[in-house]
Design a protein around this motif. Structure first.
Motif, PDB file in Angstrom:
ATOM      1  N   ALA A 146      58.429 -49.959  77.128  1.00 55.05           N
ATOM      2  CA  ALA A 146      58.130 -50.532  78.091  1.00 55.05           C
ATOM      3  C   ALA A 146      56.524 -51.299  78.009  1.00 55.05           C
ATOM      4  O   ALA A 146      56.237 -52.398  78.233  1.00 55.05           O
ATOM      5  N   TRP A 181      53.506 -56.971  90.859  1.00 49.90           N
ATOM      6  CA  TRP A 181      52.625 -55.918  90.941  1.00 49.90           C
ATOM      7  C   TRP A 181      51.964 -55.618  92.274  1.00 49.90           C
ATOM      8  O   TRP A 181      51.737 -54.266  92.580  1.00 49.90           O
ATOM      9  N   SER A 209      48.386 -48.158  81.008  1.00 47.81           N
ATOM     10  CA  SER A 209      49.975 -48.442  81.161  1.00 47.81           C
ATOM     11  C   SER A 209      50.594 -47.449  80.655  1.00 47.81           C
ATOM     12  O   SER A 209      51.369 -47.072  81.140  1.00 47.81           O
ATOM     13  N   GLY A 226      52.507 -59.963  79.087  1.00 50.67           N
ATOM     14  CA  GLY A 226      51.186 -60.120  79.515  1.00 50.67           C
ATOM     15  C   GLY A 226      50.319 -61.235  78.861  1.00 50.67           C
ATOM     16  O   GLY A 226      49.627 -62.035  79.199  1.00 50.67           O
ATOM     17  N   LYS A 278      55.349 -55.102  77.895  1.00 54.06           N
ATOM     18  CA  LYS A 278      54.616 -55.490  78.798  1.00 54.06           C
ATOM     19  C   LYS A 278      53.139 -56.219  78.251  1.00 54.06           C
ATOM     20  O   LYS A 278      52.935 -57.244  78.770  1.00 54.06           O
ATOM     21  N   THR A 301      53.044 -45.337  82.953  1.00 52.74           N
ATOM     22  CA  THR A 301      54.586 -45.425  82.590  1.00 52.74           C
ATOM     23  C   THR A 301      55.148 -44.095  82.043  1.00 52.74           C
ATOM     24  O   THR A 301      56.271 -43.888  82.503  1.00 52.74           O
ATOM     25  N   ASN A 346      60.676 -51.671  84.688  1.00 55.43           N
ATOM     26  CA  ASN A 346      59.451 -51.297  84.179  1.00 55.43           C
ATOM     27  C   ASN A 346      58.497 -52.328  83.741  1.00 55.43           C
ATOM     28  O   ASN A 346      57.335 -52.620  84.262  1.00 55.43           O
ATOM     29  N   ILE A 347      58.963 -53.054  82.892  1.00 53.13           N
ATOM     30  CA  ILE A 347      58.377 -54.325  82.121  1.00 53.13           C
ATOM     31  C   ILE A 347      57.979 -55.175  83.559  1.00 53.13           C
ATOM     32  O   ILE A 347      56.883 -55.936  83.627  1.00 53.13           O
ATOM     33  N   TRP A 348      59.010 -55.499  84.191  1.00 50.92           N
ATOM     34  CA  TRP A 348      58.819 -56.692  85.447  1.00 50.92           C
ATOM     35  C   TRP A 348      57.622 -56.286  86.356  1.00 50.92           C
ATOM     36  O   TRP A 348      56.786 -57.004  86.747  1.00 50.92           O
ATOM     37  N   GLY A 351      55.185 -54.088  85.466  1.00 50.32           N
ATOM     38  CA  GLY A 351      53.939 -53.704  84.822  1.00 50.32           C
ATOM     39  C   GLY A 351      53.222 -54.924  84.024  1.00 50.32           C
ATOM     40  O   GLY A 351      52.053 -55.066  83.935  1.00 50.32           O
ATOM     41  N   ALA A 352      54.246 -56.018  83.731  1.00 50.83           N
ATOM     42  CA  ALA A 352      53.298 -57.148  82.813  1.00 50.83           C
ATOM     43  C   ALA A 352      52.431 -57.645  83.606  1.00 50.83           C
ATOM     44  O   ALA A 352      51.544 -58.201  83.029  1.00 50.83           O
TER      45      ALA A 352
END
Lengths: 310, 305
Positions: free
Chosen positions: A96, A130, A238, A104, A100, A242, A181-183, A185-186
């Motif tokens: 992740a 976020w 992160s 990002g 991210k 995470t 998770n990526i969605w 945190g990115a």
């Protein structure tokens, strides 16, 4: 005469000690200490004490009456689920964070590329994941992944692709958890990198261009070195968040199917609160400490280094 | 005409066409940027948009095999039902009360502490500043079990029931908000020129007056950023309320939606999405109006200090 002579020094001493007390109360360091006292109490009573207390709890038996030494840990070591949790936590956190950071970084570049007056609008839109409380947005993902009404599967069906068991199959469930998770945190990475990109002086790029550097060289020799610190700190931050994440797995899969998506946080909740075995749950969560500590040490090193540079 | 012009230009200035091609490159880069930005925006905004779509549907339409991405018979029934349901309003009220109290407690603790740590050095102040930052890095997933047991023991000793009361959250949320709020306030306070408070002290101001009359007004953007941070954290927190509260009248919004709207295996998705969207609304509204403060607070953690 005698009376006065005797009482005078006494009185002087009394006023002096009172005034020195008052002076001490007005001294800068004393005032400062009292201003910081609530903070100190909060940290000591509600963070440090529970942290140490969980070390103590981890050495008790289930009913918390008997000292059992390390047997909670040996019990965990002999359980296959525990090793599954270790593996999954590491896979989730590393995959992740890498994605991210990549997404990002890429999105920050695109936002940086477009004319300055449109940037605010795009930045505002792209940070929305976020801002939404993770528990709420994970519910939306759960609904998008619904086994019978999945809106994604409906789209896939148009292209003739079979329905995907987003949360039903162990491997797809892992993929889904990482995706959510990526969605979430990115966008955070995007904002941090965008701030870092803006702080790179334009002259450096001009100088590089005059020296004939191509896009990759400018990226590799100008952008990345200038952003190195921010990239490192953001990634470490992160990594901690995470690795210790609870909300997403809990809501999306609750650890299932057959414990194939449990991470430390969700498993210690399952064992400690739902299973009523607080010592065992505390032992599970204590295994997060080494990785968190390593990340924390690196962050601290970077931050103090920057502090001494300024 | 054009045929004539090109050789002239090419002959006249050899470097001209290169400039032209570079600006064309740039234009293409711009187009690609927009293209990918649109793709990413779709990815990032899809779940909230789908929340909105679902919240406008009836249960019949949700379970029908129609296009899930379109609302054929829009209705506000879900909103009406939730906003008149006593239970949901109790969750909302609990969340609002908890957040307001936590924000106040956070600011009352962290602003004086940040001032003391940034300006008035005392024995151990540098260690404490580092400690504050480290505390911020300790996740709640490490502390919820010992805290749970601590509150149970506290109940045995004093008879005061903390578990399953919404105000237990007022005790535990500050552990998440205060360290970071203090940390970013230290950064903001440290950036204020020393001459300002020296002048105030020479004029006979006490330390408290220096804080309230000079530092708080000057560092107001930081104060707003810290307030927003404290609010969003306490509004979004999920693990602590899930572990510490169980009765339906003590729940806050995120836990309330998940435990009460999901009844057994029956998912009333229209209402769940409506509840989630309304639950996401306060942070989104604050973000929409105070985006710059929000972002400065977000980046302050790593770029200041």
């Amino acid at each position: 005469m005698v009376d006065a002579a005797i009482s005078a020094p006494h009185e002087v001493a009394a006023t002096r000690s009172r005034s020195s007390l008052r002076k001490a109360m007005q001294r800068k360091s004393t005032v400062a200490f009292f201003m910081a006292l609530p903070l100190i109490l909060l940290i000591v009573l509600l963070v440090i004490y529970p942290a140490l207390y969980s070390l103590h709890l981890a050495t008790l038996n289930k009913s918390m009456e008997r000292f059992v030494g390390l047997s909670n840990f040996t019990f965990l070591f002999n359980r296959q689920t525990f090793w599954l949790v270790v593996k999954q936590s590491c896979i989730f956190a590393i995959t992740a964070v890498v994605f991210k950071a990549l997404i990002g970084f890429i999105v920050a570049h695109f936002v940086h590329n477009i004319p300055a007056k449109g940037q605010r609008k795009w930045r505002g839109m792209l940070l929305v994941p976020w801002v939404i409380p993770p528990a709420m947005s994970t519910l939306a993902w759960l609904w998008l992944f619904d086994p019978s009404y999945s809106a994604f599967n409906w789209v896939l069906a148009i292209f003739g692709i079979d329905p995907v068991p987003w949360t039903g199959d162990a491997y797809w469930a892992r993929f889904s958890v990482i995706l959510v998770n990526i969605w979430i945190g990115a966008p955070f990475f995007m904002i941090m990198y965008l701030a870092a990109l803006k702080s790179v002086p334009e002259q450096l790029y001009e100088a590089a261009e005059i020296d004939g550097a191509n896009w990759w060289q400018r990226m590799w020799y100008v952008t990345l070195p200038m952003m190195r610190n921010i990239i490192a700190i953001t990634a470490l931050f992160s990594l901690i968040v995470t690795f210790a994440n609870f909300d997403i797995v809990r809501i999306l899969t609750a650890g299932g199917p057959i414990d194939m998506t449990h991470v430390f946080a969700t498993w210690s909740f399952r064992v400690g609160i739902e299973g009523g075995d607080i010592p065992l749950g505390a032992s599970v969560s204590l295994f997060m400490v080494p990785i968190l500590a390593i990340a924390a040490i690196f962050i601290l090193r970077d931050i103090t280094k920057r502090g001494s540079e300024v | 005409m054009a045929n004539v012009a090109i050789p002239v230009a090419a002959a006249g200035a050899g470097r001209r066409p290169r400039y032209g091609s570079m600006s064309r490159d740039r234009q293409w880069a711009l187009r690609w940027s927009y293209f990918f930005l649109v793709l990413f925006a779709i990815f990032f905004l899809l779940p909230p948009i789908y929340m909105l779509i679902t919240s406008l549907k009836t249960s019949a339409e949700i379970s029908a095999a129609t296009n899930p991405w379109w609302v054929f018979h829009p209705t506000l029934e879900n909103y009406r039902e939730l906003l008149t349901s006593n239970q949901y309003l109790i969750f909302f009220r609990n969340s609002a009360i908890v957040s307001v109290f936590v924000v106040s407690i956070t600011m009352l603790i962290s602003v004086p502490a940040a001032f003391a740590l940034a300006r008035m050095k005392f024995w151990g102040s540098a260690t404490l500043a580092t400690g504050v930052f480290l505390t911020y890095l300790i996740p709640e997933t490490l502390l919820f079990l010992p805290l749970f047991k601590m509150f149970a023991v506290f109940n045995e000793w004093t008879g005061i029931q903390l578990i399953n009361r919404w105000w237990v959250l007022l005790i535990v949320y500050p552990t998440l908000t205060v360290p970071f709020a203090t940390w970013i306030m230290i950064g903001y306070f440290a950036s204020i020129p020393k001459e300002l408070d020296e002048a105030a002290l020479i004029d006979g101001a006490t330390w408290m007056q220096t804080l309230t009359k000079i530092f708080i007004p000057v560092a107001l953007p930081g104060l707003i950023a810290a307030t927003i941070f404290a609010f969003t954290v306490s509004w979004a927190q999920f693990l602590y309320p899930l572990a510490f509260t169980t009765s339906t009248d003590q729940l806050v919004l995120p836990v309330g939606i998940i435990t009460t709207l999901i009844k057994g295996d029956v998912f009333n998705w229209g209402q769940i999405m409506t509840g989630a969207l309304l639950g996401a609304a306060p942070p989104l509204i604050i973000y929409a109006f105070l985006m710059d403060y929000y972002i400065s607070g977000l980046t302050a953690g790593a770029t200041k200090g």
